[in-house]
Design an enzyme around this catalytic site. Sequence first.
Site, PDB file in Angstrom:
ATOM      1  CD  GLU A 100       8.013  38.009  13.987  1.00 51.35           C
ATOM      2  OE1 GLU A 100       9.347  38.812  13.907  1.00 51.35           O
ATOM      3  OE2 GLU A 100       7.485  37.925  14.759  1.00 51.35           O
ATOM      4  CE  LYS A 141       5.062  40.717  20.179  1.00 50.32           C
ATOM      5  NZ  LYS A 141       4.555  41.541  19.567  1.00 50.32           N
TER       6      LYS A 141
HETATM    7  N1  PSU Z   1       5.236  37.870  17.767  1.00 53.47           N
HETATM    8  C1  PSU Z   1       5.311  37.569  18.716  1.00 53.47           C
HETATM    9  N2  PSU Z   1       7.158  37.386  19.265  1.00 53.47           N
HETATM   10  C2  PSU Z   1       7.733  38.378  18.946  1.00 53.47           C
HETATM   11  C3  PSU Z   1       6.819  39.481  18.184  1.00 53.47           C
HETATM   12  C4  PSU Z   1       5.595  38.722  17.719  1.00 53.47           C
HETATM   13  O1  PSU Z   1       4.806  36.195  19.215  1.00 53.47           O
HETATM   14  O2  PSU Z   1       8.499  38.775  19.532  1.00 53.47           O
HETATM   15  C5  PSU Z   1       8.144  40.642  17.310  1.00 53.47           C
HETATM   16  C6  PSU Z   1       7.662  40.669  15.842  1.00 53.47           C
HETATM   17  O3  PSU Z   1       8.395  40.838  15.747  1.00 53.47           O
HETATM   18  C7  PSU Z   1       7.089  42.679  16.160  1.00 53.47           C
HETATM   19  C8  PSU Z   1       7.577  42.842  17.188  1.00 53.47           C
HETATM   20  O4  PSU Z   1       7.050  42.447  14.787  1.00 53.47           O
HETATM   21  O5  PSU Z   1       7.730  41.917  18.331  1.00 53.47           O
HETATM   22  C9  PSU Z   1       7.674  43.941  17.821  1.00 53.47           C
HETATM   23  O6  PSU Z   1       8.375  44.705  18.324  1.00 53.47           O
HETATM   24  P1  PSU Z   1       8.175  46.414  18.858  1.00 53.47           P
HETATM   25  O7  PSU Z   1       7.080  46.415  19.684  1.00 53.47           O
HETATM   26  O8  PSU Z   1       9.685  46.907  19.297  1.00 53.47           O
HETATM   27  O9  PSU Z   1       7.717  46.890  17.216  1.00 53.47           O
END
Ligand code: PSU
Length: 311
Positions: free
Chosen positions: A30, A163
């Site tokens: 990604e 996370k």
């Molecule tokens: N994993 C990481 N760093 C990131 C992400 C994932 O180590 O920045 C990103 C991915 O693109 C995931 C996003 O889809 O964080 C989640 O964002 P949100 O909580 O706004 O959906």
Amino acid sequence: MPHVSDSVFPTCSDEVAGALADGRPVVALESTILAHGLPAPQNRTAADELEAAVRAQGGVPATIAVLDGVPKVGLSAAELDRVCDGELAKLSARDLGVAVGLGLDGATTVAATATLAAAAGIALFATGGLGGVHRGARDTWDVSADLAALAGTASLVVCSGVKSILDVAATLEVLETESVPVLGHGTDTFPGFYRRDSGHPVPWRVDTPEQAAAVWRAHRALGSRAGMVLAQPVPAADELDAQLHDRLLAEGLALLEERGITGKDVTPALLEHFHSGSGGASLRTNLALVKANVELAARVAVALTERSLAG
Ligand code: PSU
Ligand code: MN
């Protein structure tokens, strides 16, 4: 194969198109992690290192982003520069049509990347941490679109759990409700991104890429339209210190409140607080875990292409 319409069918680089045509292993990567999850200039180095990690295992990397309104699968060095240098928008699945329709640039989240990867015929996808249910979601309703995308997209996402900034228990419940299988790789506990153990058990465990590939094959053969999560903990040597982690998390959550940060800015703001507040320690952790996930995804992709598993 879910795809929006022929006119926005993702454009594969020659290398990725060739690999797919030959049935060689391809791993989707990604771009939101590059544009919004990691600071410059480490993001650009990471982009190269992650692609090299796929190649080292015998796979072909396919980093995904939308550039000039074109969903691209497999980026050139100059395109990776644009992802890492620019002020790219963060595109989740719902934003893809907007970016394509208006001819914009954007970095794709797990949700958007999985959508485009599946449309291109790429099953394997590696990232750092999946998005999920945020703490306080009862009030904010902040639940990552990553979960809905996984529920309806045939994508095998290799990650270090979700996370640790999220409500892990609630996220696991949603994955269960949406019938998304969750497998630990070499672990009985669901990883916590910066930390190896989120404190929650993992529903199933596998110990080899071949086992993960066999489960994926069977999951697909049984007709499921859902994706799958293959979670592995960050290498022990790269785990973030527990006390530092808990302090930065509490601070980061307070900071969000104070600054009124909501929506798609929440995750990048929390990650940035960790990176600056840990003096770079969390960045090393983040890079190490993504690299390990990319390697595992490539090994599963290789196992999937092996004929011995075809039955
Ligand atoms: N994993 C990481 N760093 C990131 C992400 C994932 O180590 O920045 C990103 C991915 O693109 C995931 C996003 O889809 O964080 C989640 O964002 P949100 O909580 O706004 O959906
Ligand atoms: Mn959100």
